[in-house]
Enzyme design. Structure first.
Site, short mmCIF file in Angstrom:
data_model
loop_
_atom_site.label_atom_id
_atom_site.label_comp_id
_atom_site.label_asym_id
_atom_site.label_seq_id
_atom_site.Cartn_x
_atom_site.Cartn_y
_atom_site.Cartn_z
CB VAL A 1 -0.98 -0.04 1.20
CG1 VAL A 1 -0.28 0.22 2.52
CG2 VAL A 1 -2.13 0.92 1.00
CB SER A 2 1.31 4.07 -2.27
OG SER A 2 0.02 4.58 -2.48
CB THR A 3 2.35 7.37 1.82
OG1 THR A 3 2.93 7.70 0.58
CG2 THR A 3 3.41 6.88 2.78
#
Ligand SMILES: [Zn+2]
Length: 478
Positions: free
Chosen positions: A9-11
């Site tokens: 998951v990206s920020t």
């Protein structure tokens, strides 16, 4: 089957529902159990984007794949792994080489068949489109903000800009210069005279340069922000004037700015044709020596009468410090740029064709194998019929075995039909067409645009054009 479960998951996705690491883990665990996989390990890249493969857990995963520790890789969706077609190929090839299967839960795609790999190829291309479109979203984001009354620009003489609060506040020294420009203009001074005067006083532009004619005229013409307003132009609609809520303390009153406008409009029709707007590639053209091209105009006598011609030339070559003394004429350059776009579109096309030809090659191999399998089954049936003739088997045995062979033949034929469909689909693959069309469309649009529209397009989407005696390279703003 030992399964590796990869989650990412990206920020900026962390807040979005369904994308959380926990949700990915939960779903994939259930998926693995349902498929009787033994979970070898979880590989979790929390807060990493998919822009490259440089993620710690992904690298761990690849090492374990190479060491033969896992047989299956499971992800929630394709874009958890990568959004880049080339990276996708790198990963898929690695998985194939080490005989590791790959499952994407929501894409229902596997790599154990050629058609599965094909689907993956298509999806990879679409994921890349998605990423390219985020560039457009930035522009849309700016428009959204404009609708709410935010003036968006980075550097404006007279104001200091705070990129965090997005607010413009007066810069006292620069504001004085701005007021002087408008004052002199209202006294009837010409643009050239104003610029010369400012330079004689040692005043500088926001970039710290001397004032040029057009940097003065631009402020008078477009400097709505000096009275706390800005022009907002929705696509295909008329521009509207909005109050900028992020300009706290405007330098001029609205009345002052409007007066300056009226004075300018009085001379506008006389001068507009010869302004800097006529240079489509202004500030975008760079010589191979690294120096920007400067602009100049001359009158030229044509059949139709006297015409103003616009040229670009390397500044250093004027000073004898650059070999490239080629001058580029604005209208010819516009055509060269159109040709460049066409070439560019064709090049992209070839890359995709090559990629698809690889897939077609593989599918044709699969088809050959299926044909061999079919021959084998037909051979078996023949032998069975001989056996029946020779009374080596009875009627019941024959029927049972023949039923099995018929089923097998049907399956192979079904398989061959699918492969053929895929080859056909690949040969006219939508994604390829789409990408080609996109590039071609750009070049078509170009021909139809008016000169000011071309200029706007260049200024917005082109960072730099490297020029020798032809266009060497174009850098786009993404
Ligand atoms: Zn040069």
């Amino acid at each position: 089957m030992k399964a590796a479960i990869y989650c990412r998951v990206s920020t900026d996705e962390q807040a979005r529902e369904g994308y959380s690491i926990e949700a990915q883990k939960r779903n994939l665990t259930k998926y693995a159990i349902d498929n009787n996989f033994e979970i070898y390990d979880y590989y979790i890249d929390d807060g990493y984007s998919a822009k490259d493969l440089n993620r710690p857990k992904l690298q761990d995963l690849l090492n374990d794949v190479k060491d033969g520790k896992v047989n299956v890789v499971c992800v929630w969706a394709l874009d958890r792994l990568t959004r880049d077609v080339v990276d996708m190929w790198t990963l898929i090839n690695t998985f194939n080489r080490y005989d590791v299967e790959f499952y994407s839960m929501t894409d229902s795609t596997t790599t154990d068949t050629a058609s599965g790999r094909l689907e993956l190829n298509v999806k990879g291309i679409f994921a890349q489109y998605e990423r390219e479109r985020t560039g457009e979203r930035v522009v849309e984001g700016m428009l959204e903000r404009a609708k709410k009354g935010y003036y968006t620009a980075n550097r404006v003489l007279g104001y200091d800009y705070d990129p965090i609060t997005k607010e413009f506040t007066q810069n006292p020294e620069e504001a004085k210069t701005v007021r002087l420009i408008f004052e002199l203009h209202c006294r009837g001074w010409g643009i050239y005279k104003i610029a010369k005067h400012l330079n004689s006083l040692g005043l500088k532009t926001k970039e710290g340069n001397q004032f040029a004619n057009n940097s003065v005229s631009y402020k008078i013409r477009n400097g709505w922000y000096y009275c706390g307003k800005f022009m907002y132009k929705p696509k295909n609609k008329k521009a509207i004037l909005l109050d900028a809520i992020n300009i706290n303390n405007p330098i001029l009153t609205e009345e002052e700015f409007m007066t300056a406008q009226k004075i300018r409009n009085a001379n506008y029709s006389k001068t507009r044709k010869y302004g800097s707007e006529a240079f489509t590639f202004k500030r975008r053209l760079q010589c191979v020596c690294g120096k920007n091209f400067s602009t100049y105009s001359t009158w030229s006598l044509r059949k139709t009468g006297k015409v103003m011609m616009r040229y670009y030339k390397c500044r250093k070559s004027d000073e004898g410090r650059c070999e490239n003394n080629k001058t580029a004429r604005n209208d010819i350059l516009e055509q060269e740029f159109a040709d460049f776009l066409k070439d560019f579109a064709n090049k992209e096309f070839i890359v995709l064709i090559e990629r698809n030809n690889e897939m077609i090659f593989e599918l044709k191999k699969d088809l050959e194998n299926a044909e061999k399998d079919l021959e084998k089954e037909i051979g078996r049936r023949k032998r069975l019929q001989y056996l029946l003739l020779d009374e080596g088997i009875n009627k019941e045995e024959f029927e049972s075995l023949n039923f099995e062979i018929t089923n097998s033949i049907n399956q192979i034929e079904e398989r061959m039909k699918n492969i053929k469909n895929n080859i056909e689909g690949l040969e006219s693959l939508n994604a390829v067409e789409k990408e080609k069309e996109l590039a071609v469309m750009l070049s078509h649009i170009w021909e139809e645009l008016t000169q000011p529209e071309k200029r706007e397009l260049i200024q917005r989407y082109v960072k730099r054009i490297i020029y020798s005696d032809h266009i060497e390279k174009v850098e786009f703003i993404l």
